[in-house]
Design a protein around this motif. Structure first.
Motif, PDB file in Angstrom:
ATOM      1  N   GLY A 160      23.761  44.740  34.464  1.00 53.31           N
ATOM      2  CA  GLY A 160      24.944  45.062  35.236  1.00 53.31           C
ATOM      3  C   GLY A 160      24.611  45.784  36.528  1.00 53.31           C
ATOM      4  N   THR A 161      25.493  45.619  37.489  1.00 46.95           N
ATOM      5  CA  THR A 161      25.369  46.341  38.749  1.00 46.95           C
ATOM      6  C   THR A 161      26.709  46.997  39.044  1.00 46.95           C
ATOM      7  OG1 THR A 161      24.719  46.179  41.092  1.00 46.95           O
ATOM      8  CG2 THR A 161      25.888  44.276  40.165  1.00 46.95           C
ATOM      9  N   LYS A 190      37.926  49.033  29.460  1.00 52.64           N
ATOM     10  CA  LYS A 190      38.504  47.686  29.440  1.00 52.64           C
ATOM     11  C   LYS A 190      37.479  46.678  28.937  1.00 52.64           C
ATOM     12  CE  LYS A 190      41.922  48.374  33.093  1.00 52.64           C
ATOM     13  NZ  LYS A 190      42.497  47.801  34.359  1.00 52.64           N
ATOM     14  N   GLU A 191      37.981  45.531  28.523  1.00 47.91           N
ATOM     15  CA  GLU A 191      37.090  44.463  28.085  1.00 47.91           C
ATOM     16  C   GLU A 191      36.464  43.763  29.292  1.00 47.91           C
ATOM     17  OE1 GLU A 191      39.316  43.271  23.886  1.00 47.91           O
ATOM     18  OE2 GLU A 191      39.198  41.825  25.525  1.00 47.91           O
ATOM     19  N   ARG A 192      35.318  43.169  29.020  1.00 46.01           N
ATOM     20  CA  ARG A 192      34.668  42.388  30.070  1.00 46.01           C
ATOM     21  C   ARG A 192      35.517  41.157  30.362  1.00 46.01           C
ATOM     22  NH1 ARG A 192      28.249  41.747  29.606  1.00 46.01           N
ATOM     23  NH2 ARG A 192      28.643  43.950  29.192  1.00 46.01           N
ATOM     24  N   GLU A 193      35.664  40.839  31.635  1.00 44.61           N
ATOM     25  CA  GLU A 193      36.494  39.708  32.031  1.00 44.61           C
ATOM     26  C   GLU A 193      35.770  38.820  33.030  1.00 44.61           C
ATOM     27  OE1 GLU A 193      39.982  41.020  34.127  1.00 44.61           O
ATOM     28  OE2 GLU A 193      38.842  42.089  35.655  1.00 44.61           O
ATOM     29  N   GLY A 194      36.105  37.541  32.990  1.00 47.35           N
ATOM     30  CA  GLY A 194      35.536  36.607  33.933  1.00 47.35           C
ATOM     31  C   GLY A 194      36.170  36.759  35.297  1.00 47.35           C
ATOM     32  N   VAL A 195      35.354  36.728  36.325  1.00 49.95           N
ATOM     33  CA  VAL A 195      35.812  36.904  37.699  1.00 49.95           C
ATOM     34  C   VAL A 195      35.707  35.601  38.485  1.00 49.95           C
ATOM     35  CG1 VAL A 195      35.314  38.083  39.877  1.00 49.95           C
ATOM     36  CG2 VAL A 195      35.214  39.349  37.730  1.00 49.95           C
ATOM     37  N   SER A 196      34.570  34.933  38.346  1.00 46.13           N
ATOM     38  CA  SER A 196      34.360  33.722  39.121  1.00 46.13           C
ATOM     39  C   SER A 196      33.295  32.867  38.459  1.00 46.13           C
ATOM     40  CB  SER A 196      33.955  34.060  40.557  1.00 46.13           C
ATOM     41  OG  SER A 196      32.724  34.747  40.563  1.00 46.13           O
ATOM     42  N   CYS A 197      33.201  31.628  38.920  1.00 46.63           N
ATOM     43  CA  CYS A 197      32.280  30.679  38.307  1.00 46.63           C
ATOM     44  C   CYS A 197      31.770  29.722  39.363  1.00 46.63           C
ATOM     45  CB  CYS A 197      33.004  29.900  37.211  1.00 46.63           C
ATOM     46  SG  CYS A 197      32.004  28.649  36.402  1.00 46.63           S
ATOM     47  N   PHE A 198      30.503  29.337  39.221  1.00 46.76           N
ATOM     48  CA  PHE A 198      29.899  28.368  40.136  1.00 46.76           C
ATOM     49  C   PHE A 198      29.219  27.277  39.328  1.00 46.76           C
ATOM     50  CE2 PHE A 198      27.741  26.652  43.722  1.00 46.76           C
ATOM     51  CZ  PHE A 198      26.460  26.340  43.305  1.00 46.76           C
ATOM     52  N   ARG A 207      33.093  41.197  35.015  1.00 46.92           N
ATOM     53  CA  ARG A 207      33.112  42.631  35.297  1.00 46.92           C
ATOM     54  C   ARG A 207      33.739  43.369  34.129  1.00 46.92           C
ATOM     55  NH1 ARG A 207      37.542  42.817  40.271  1.00 46.92           N
ATOM     56  NH2 ARG A 207      39.414  42.384  39.025  1.00 46.92           N
ATOM     57  N   GLN A 208      33.338  44.612  34.008  1.00 48.70           N
ATOM     58  CA  GLN A 208      33.874  45.455  32.946  1.00 48.70           C
ATOM     59  C   GLN A 208      34.151  46.832  33.523  1.00 48.70           C
ATOM     60  OE1 GLN A 208      31.502  45.585  29.364  1.00 48.70           O
ATOM     61  NE2 GLN A 208      33.258  46.260  28.164  1.00 48.70           N
ATOM     62  N   ALA A 209      35.425  47.165  33.562  1.00 48.43           N
ATOM     63  CA  ALA A 209      35.843  48.483  34.025  1.00 48.43           C
ATOM     64  C   ALA A 209      35.857  49.439  32.836  1.00 48.43           C
ATOM     65  CB  ALA A 209      37.233  48.391  34.645  1.00 48.43           C
ATOM     66  N   SER A 225      37.608  42.755  51.241  1.00 47.33           N
ATOM     67  CA  SER A 225      38.894  43.424  51.013  1.00 47.33           C
ATOM     68  C   SER A 225      38.921  44.093  49.643  1.00 47.33           C
ATOM     69  CB  SER A 225      40.042  42.414  51.135  1.00 47.33           C
ATOM     70  OG  SER A 225      40.036  41.806  52.403  1.00 47.33           O
ATOM     71  N   LEU A 226      37.880  44.815  49.354  1.00 46.17           N
ATOM     72  CA  LEU A 226      37.764  45.425  48.038  1.00 46.17           C
ATOM     73  C   LEU A 226      38.843  46.469  47.801  1.00 46.17           C
ATOM     74  CD1 LEU A 226      33.894  45.595  47.855  1.00 46.17           C
ATOM     75  CD2 LEU A 226      35.363  44.543  46.130  1.00 46.17           C
ATOM     76  N   LYS A 227      39.271  46.538  46.552  1.00 47.03           N
ATOM     77  CA  LYS A 227      40.319  47.467  46.146  1.00 47.03           C
ATOM     78  C   LYS A 227      39.758  48.412  45.074  1.00 47.03           C
ATOM     79  CE  LYS A 227      43.735  43.741  46.598  1.00 47.03           C
ATOM     80  NZ  LYS A 227      44.788  42.966  45.892  1.00 47.03           N
ATOM     81  N   PRO A 228      40.356  49.579  44.928  1.00 47.49           N
ATOM     82  CA  PRO A 228      39.875  50.490  43.871  1.00 47.49           C
ATOM     83  C   PRO A 228      39.867  49.836  42.493  1.00 47.49           C
ATOM     84  CG  PRO A 228      41.304  51.671  45.379  1.00 47.49           C
ATOM     85  CD  PRO A 228      41.357  50.224  45.790  1.00 47.49           C
ATOM     86  N   GLU A 229      40.791  48.931  42.246  1.00 52.57           N
ATOM     87  CA  GLU A 229      40.833  48.276  40.940  1.00 52.57           C
ATOM     88  C   GLU A 229      39.709  47.270  40.741  1.00 52.57           C
ATOM     89  OE1 GLU A 229      43.356  48.517  43.168  1.00 52.57           O
ATOM     90  OE2 GLU A 229      44.605  46.690  43.158  1.00 52.57           O
ATOM     91  N   ASP A 230      38.921  47.026  41.759  1.00 52.04           N
ATOM     92  CA  ASP A 230      37.724  46.186  41.611  1.00 52.04           C
ATOM     93  C   ASP A 230      36.537  46.981  41.070  1.00 52.04           C
ATOM     94  OD1 ASP A 230      38.606  44.595  44.699  1.00 52.04           O
ATOM     95  OD2 ASP A 230      38.873  43.785  42.674  1.00 52.04           O
ATOM     96  N   THR A 231      36.713  48.294  40.963  1.00 51.23           N
ATOM     97  CA  THR A 231      35.642  49.143  40.444  1.00 51.23           C
ATOM     98  C   THR A 231      35.297  48.743  39.019  1.00 51.23           C
ATOM     99  OG1 THR A 231      36.220  51.013  41.857  1.00 51.23           O
ATOM    100  CG2 THR A 231      35.024  51.500  39.819  1.00 51.23           C
ATOM    101  N   ALA A 232      34.029  48.440  38.795  1.00 54.09           N
ATOM    102  CA  ALA A 232      33.571  47.977  37.482  1.00 54.09           C
ATOM    103  C   ALA A 232      32.062  47.779  37.541  1.00 54.09           C
ATOM    104  CB  ALA A 232      34.242  46.664  37.100  1.00 54.09           C
ATOM    105  N   VAL A 233      31.486  47.554  36.377  1.00 52.39           N
ATOM    106  CA  VAL A 233      30.118  47.053  36.312  1.00 52.39           C
ATOM    107  C   VAL A 233      30.203  45.530  36.322  1.00 52.39           C
ATOM    108  CG1 VAL A 233      27.966  46.970  35.013  1.00 52.39           C
ATOM    109  CG2 VAL A 233      29.345  49.069  35.022  1.00 52.39           C
TER     110      VAL A 233
END
Length: 119
Positions: free
Chosen positions: A112-113, A43-51, A38-40, A85-93
């Motif tokens: 991106g979405t 801010k820089e793009r950051e890894g959130v999760s991996c499968f 995600r990228q807010a 349980s989304l938070k405002p700080e989860d806002t990003a592409v």
């Protein structure tokens, strides 16, 4: 070539849920990884999760652990990111990519979405 297509973003109130999808094609083996990033704004793009398809294992950044869950549907070649349980700080592409962790490792990105969480 690996092609990824992300979808499912939207606007939700804090505490709500969204599910993102990443449809994949072009993998040449059964073993692959897909990461969500995600990228807010500003801010820089950051890894959130991996499968990992070969182990079924998942990894989550501390900021989303316990709230986000990845799953897959092999019949549809699709990986999902359930966000609760989304938070405002989860806002990003949000983007899916064909690697995990570091955006610099990814050479195939889904479009991106936008996820917007209002307070």
């Amino acid at each position: 070539d690996v092609q990824l297509q992300a979808s499912g973003g939207g606007l939700v109130q804090a505490g709500g849920s969204l599910r993102l999808s990443c449809a994949a094609s072009g993998f040449t083996s059964d073993g692959y990884v897909i990461g969500w990033f995600r990228q807010a704004p500003g801010k820089e793009r950051e890894g959130v999760s991996c499968f990992s398809s070969s182990t079924g294992g998942t990894y989550y950044a501390d900021s989303v652990k316990g709230r986000f869950t990845m799953s897959s549907d092999k019949s549809k070649n699709t990986v999902y990111l359930q966000m609760n349980s989304l938070k405002p700080e989860d806002t990003a592409v949000y983007y899916c990519g064909n690697e995990c962790g570091m955006p610099s490792l990814v050479d195939s990105w889904g479009q991106g979405t936008q996820v917007t969480v209002s307070s």
